[in-house]
Write a protein that holds these residues in place. Structure first.
Motif, PDB file in Angstrom:
ATOM      1  N   HIS A  96       0.841  -1.196   0.000  1.00 45.06           N
ATOM      2  CA  HIS A  96       0.000   0.000   0.000  1.00 45.06           C
ATOM      3  C   HIS A  96       0.873   1.242   0.000  1.00 45.06           C
ATOM      4  O   HIS A  96       2.095   1.164   0.083  1.00 45.06           O
ATOM      5  N   GLY A  97       0.226   2.387  -0.092  1.00 43.70           N
ATOM      6  CA  GLY A  97       0.959   3.653  -0.052  1.00 43.70           C
ATOM      7  C   GLY A  97       1.934   3.766  -1.202  1.00 43.70           C
ATOM      8  O   GLY A  97       1.622   3.423  -2.331  1.00 43.70           O
ATOM      9  N   LYS A  98       3.144   4.226  -0.909  1.00 45.10           N
ATOM     10  CA  LYS A  98       4.111   4.464  -1.975  1.00 45.10           C
ATOM     11  C   LYS A  98       4.577   3.189  -2.661  1.00 45.10           C
ATOM     12  O   LYS A  98       5.207   3.258  -3.712  1.00 45.10           O
ATOM     13  N   TYR A  99       4.261   2.015  -2.093  1.00 46.82           N
ATOM     14  CA  TYR A  99       4.634   0.749  -2.738  1.00 46.82           C
ATOM     15  C   TYR A  99       3.435   0.014  -3.328  1.00 46.82           C
ATOM     16  O   TYR A  99       3.541  -1.150  -3.694  1.00 46.82           O
ATOM     17  N   ALA A 100       2.315   0.691  -3.477  1.00 47.50           N
ATOM     18  CA  ALA A 100       1.143   0.059  -4.085  1.00 47.50           C
ATOM     19  C   ALA A 100       1.459  -0.441  -5.501  1.00 47.50           C
ATOM     20  O   ALA A 100       0.886  -1.430  -5.962  1.00 47.50           O
ATOM     21  N   PHE A 101       2.381   0.219  -6.186  1.00 42.54           N
ATOM     22  CA  PHE A 101       2.756  -0.196  -7.544  1.00 42.54           C
ATOM     23  C   PHE A 101       3.302  -1.626  -7.578  1.00 42.54           C
ATOM     24  O   PHE A 101       3.275  -2.289  -8.612  1.00 42.54           O
ATOM     25  N   ARG A 153      19.162  -6.233  -0.799  1.00 42.07           N
ATOM     26  CA  ARG A 153      19.140  -6.556  -2.226  1.00 42.07           C
ATOM     27  C   ARG A 153      18.680  -5.351  -3.032  1.00 42.07           C
ATOM     28  O   ARG A 153      17.835  -4.587  -2.587  1.00 42.07           O
ATOM     29  N   SER A 154      19.227  -5.226  -4.229  1.00 41.73           N
ATOM     30  CA  SER A 154      18.778  -4.224  -5.191  1.00 41.73           C
ATOM     31  C   SER A 154      18.094  -4.961  -6.322  1.00 41.73           C
ATOM     32  O   SER A 154      18.465  -6.082  -6.657  1.00 41.73           O
ATOM     33  N   GLY A 155      17.116  -4.313  -6.911  1.00 42.24           N
ATOM     34  CA  GLY A 155      16.420  -4.934  -8.025  1.00 42.24           C
ATOM     35  C   GLY A 155      15.377  -4.008  -8.618  1.00 42.24           C
ATOM     36  O   GLY A 155      15.379  -2.804  -8.363  1.00 42.24           O
ATOM     37  N   VAL A 156      14.479  -4.605  -9.390  1.00 42.28           N
ATOM     38  CA  VAL A 156      13.442  -3.859 -10.092  1.00 42.28           C
ATOM     39  C   VAL A 156      12.096  -4.532  -9.838  1.00 42.28           C
ATOM     40  O   VAL A 156      11.985  -5.758  -9.898  1.00 42.28           O
ATOM     41  N   ILE A 157      11.084  -3.726  -9.547  1.00 42.47           N
ATOM     42  CA  ILE A 157       9.704  -4.197  -9.431  1.00 42.47           C
ATOM     43  C   ILE A 157       8.845  -3.270 -10.284  1.00 42.47           C
ATOM     44  O   ILE A 157       8.842  -2.062 -10.075  1.00 42.47           O
ATOM     45  N   ALA A 158       8.145  -3.843 -11.234  1.00 42.24           N
ATOM     46  CA  ALA A 158       7.233  -3.076 -12.095  1.00 42.24           C
ATOM     47  C   ALA A 158       7.920  -1.838 -12.677  1.00 42.24           C
ATOM     48  O   ALA A 158       7.336  -0.762 -12.732  1.00 42.24           O
ATOM     49  N   GLY A 159       9.184  -1.979 -13.071  1.00 44.04           N
ATOM     50  CA  GLY A 159       9.924  -0.878 -13.683  1.00 44.04           C
ATOM     51  C   GLY A 159      10.537   0.113 -12.707  1.00 44.04           C
ATOM     52  O   GLY A 159      11.188   1.066 -13.110  1.00 44.04           O
ATOM     53  N   HIS A 160      10.358  -0.090 -11.409  1.00 41.45           N
ATOM     54  CA  HIS A 160      10.910   0.791 -10.379  1.00 41.45           C
ATOM     55  C   HIS A 160      12.154   0.155  -9.775  1.00 41.45           C
ATOM     56  O   HIS A 160      12.112  -0.998  -9.349  1.00 41.45           O
ATOM     57  N   ASN A 161      13.248   0.909  -9.688  1.00 43.01           N
ATOM     58  CA  ASN A 161      14.442   0.428  -8.998  1.00 43.01           C
ATOM     59  C   ASN A 161      14.199   0.503  -7.500  1.00 43.01           C
ATOM     60  O   ASN A 161      13.715   1.529  -7.002  1.00 43.01           O
ATOM     61  N   VAL A 162      14.511  -0.580  -6.803  1.00 38.52           N
ATOM     62  CA  VAL A 162      14.326  -0.609  -5.354  1.00 38.52           C
ATOM     63  C   VAL A 162      15.532  -1.260  -4.689  1.00 38.52           C
ATOM     64  O   VAL A 162      16.178  -2.131  -5.263  1.00 38.52           O
ATOM     65  N   VAL A 165       6.664  -2.524   4.281  1.00 36.66           N
ATOM     66  CA  VAL A 165       6.745  -3.791   3.560  1.00 36.66           C
ATOM     67  C   VAL A 165       6.423  -3.559   2.094  1.00 36.66           C
ATOM     68  O   VAL A 165       5.432  -2.912   1.752  1.00 36.66           O
ATOM     69  N   ILE A 166       7.289  -4.078   1.234  1.00 38.52           N
ATOM     70  CA  ILE A 166       7.109  -3.943  -0.211  1.00 38.52           C
ATOM     71  C   ILE A 166       6.427  -5.182  -0.776  1.00 38.52           C
ATOM     72  O   ILE A 166       5.592  -5.098  -1.662  1.00 38.52           O
TER      73      ILE A 166
END
Length: 192
Positions: free
Chosen positions: A37-42, A69-78, A118-119
């Motif tokens: 939810h919130g800023k990680y709803a994507f 860990r670094s990575g990508v979720i739905a086109g977003h670097n996290v 939580v992402i």
């Protein structure tokens, strides 16, 4: 893949059903155990694609390990902290923590304030499940230690006062469970 024993499989299924009740109509908990939810709803219903991994903690006697860990979720670097359990051995701890983070009357709305945001949840191989969450600060953070500044100590006190004001008591207070972000922006309690 390691399969759980039949009794364990039923107990895990019951835990998934409890999570499903937190998200009526919004989520199929048999496919996705957590609804960000919130800023990680994507990140809802998307997969984390990892780039690198560095283990930063494995506390003896605990049933989990922590990696950054670094990575990508739905086109977003996290960049995120991964807390990983072997569910065939410690499913109760995993589902209990996930339930606390998911429940709207427990930690869901305190995420990003005094507990990590939580992402998502990752189903790994060999019975591994991970909760991945935002670090306390995007550039620099550390765990508590004896040499904390007055401001850092005050941030820790505010974090625990906020938890207590919401009726939440931390079950394992210790320096390794207190993360402090750069610039005293926030102190986060973890391993609740």
């Amino acid at each position: 893949m390691v399969l759980p024993a039949p009794d364990l499989e039923n107990e895990i299924s019951n835990s998934v059903d409890k999570l499903q009740k937190l998200y009526p109509g919004e989520l199929d908990a048999k496919k996705h155990l957590y609804l960000p939810h919130g800023k990680y709803a994507f990140a809802a219903k998307h997969t984390f694609h990892g780039k690198n991994k560095k283990q930063i903690g494995h506390l003896s006697g605990h049933a989990y390990r922590i990696n950054i860990r670094s990575g990508v979720i739905a086109g977003h670097n996290v960049t995120c902290l991964w807390k990983t359990w072997d569910v065939s051995k410690s499913w109760r701890e995993f589902f209990q923590e996930l339930y606390f983070y998911s429940h709207p009357q427990l930690l869901r709305w305190l995420q990003g304030i005094v507990v990590p945001h939580v992402i998502g949840v990752h189903d790994g191989s060999n019975g591994q499940k991970s909760i991945f969450m935002e670090p306390p600060h995007h550039i620099s953070w550390h765990t508590a230690h004896l040499g904390l500044s007055i401001g850092e100590k005050q941030a820790v006190i505010r974090a625990y006062e906020t938890l207590h004001a919401h009726g939440i008591l931390h079950n394992n207070i210790g320096a390794h469970n207190i993360c402090i972000g750069q610039g005293l922006a926030q102190a986060h309690a973890k391993d609740l």
